[in-house]
Design an enzyme around this catalytic site. Structure first.
Site, PDB file in Angstrom:
ATOM      1  N   ALA A   1       0.874  -1.177   0.000  1.00  0.00           N
ATOM      2  CA  ALA A   1       0.000   0.000   0.000  1.00  0.00           C
ATOM      3  C   ALA A   1       0.911   1.227   0.000  1.00  0.00           C
ATOM      4  CB  ALA A   1      -0.901  -0.015   1.226  1.00  0.00           C
TER       5      ALA A   1
ATOM      6  N   HIS B   1     -10.859  -2.187   1.864  1.00  0.00           N
ATOM      7  CA  HIS B   1      -9.821  -2.977   1.189  1.00  0.00           C
ATOM      8  C   HIS B   1      -9.215  -3.990   2.160  1.00  0.00           C
ATOM      9  CE1 HIS B   1      -8.911  -1.081  -2.852  1.00  0.00           C
ATOM     10  NE2 HIS B   1      -9.879  -0.330  -2.382  1.00  0.00           N
TER      11      HIS B   1
ATOM     12  N   ARG C   1      -9.273  -8.501   2.126  1.00  0.00           N
ATOM     13  CA  ARG C   1      -8.070  -9.311   1.945  1.00  0.00           C
ATOM     14  C   ARG C   1      -8.030 -10.474   2.934  1.00  0.00           C
ATOM     15  NH1 ARG C   1      -5.517  -4.050   1.515  1.00  0.00           N
ATOM     16  NH2 ARG C   1      -4.615  -4.246   3.572  1.00  0.00           N
TER      17      ARG C   1
END
Length: 179
Positions: free
Chosen positions: A31, A51, A55
């Site tokens: 990121a 996000h 994951r």
């Protein structure tokens, strides 16, 4: 496999990129954009949270603007690497190096050097890499110099990294076109 996934904002490119690495036993999720400490915007925080929630827990998050270093570290450790996204990386680089006010040649040289390093890593190390980026320049010319500079630089970043990849996937409205 080295894939560049591009598309517009909210096109589904991150979800598609994540699906490409779903079966990988270990993933370094890079990121490279602004952190919550730097960008305390509630909308940005919500986007980061969504996000993260998507994951798998086995994915390791790496917050780093050192694109080449993060790629090298993950690949050397035998991990698949996903970078999401090159647009936020470029913004963070331009902020941290005060490139918004630099002349376009100076800004391009600084960014190109960092892209050269990333391309070098991709050429020297094996392993799965998925790079996510925004596709820019399909619409109107930005009214402000900073928008034009960003558009031009990200276009160059995308071209250089696409050359280092095996495939480019264009995501539009959640649909994927392999180029």
């Amino acid at each position: 496999m080295r894939i560049l996934v591009t598309g517009g904002v909210r096109s589904g490119k991150s979800r598609h990129a994540e699906s490409l690495l779903a079966a990988a036993p270990s993933v370094a999720y890079v990121a490279p954009g602004p952190t919550l400490e730097e960008e305390p915007d509630p909308d940005w925080a919500a986007r980061l949270a969504s996000h993260r929630a998507r994951r798998p827990e086995r994915w390791r998050t790496v917050e780093s603007r050192d694109l080449a270093g993060a790629l090298a570290e993950g690949l050397a450790a035998g991990e698949a690497v996903m970078v999401d996204c090159l647009g936020t990386w470029l913004t963070a680089i331009m902020d941290s190096r005060a490139l918004w006010e630099a002349n376009s040649e100076e800004a391009a040289a600084a960014v190109s050097a960092m892209v050269d390093d990333a391309v070098d890593v991709l050429g020297r190390q094996s392993g799965d890499v998925v790079l996510v980026t925004n596709e820019v320049g399909l619409g109107v010319v930005p009214a402000h110099r900073s928008g034009r500079l960003f558009r031009d630089l990200l276009g160059l970043v995308n071209q250089r990294l696409a050359e280092a990849c095996d495939e480019v996937h264009l995501v539009v409205a959640g649909r994927v076109l392999k180029l």
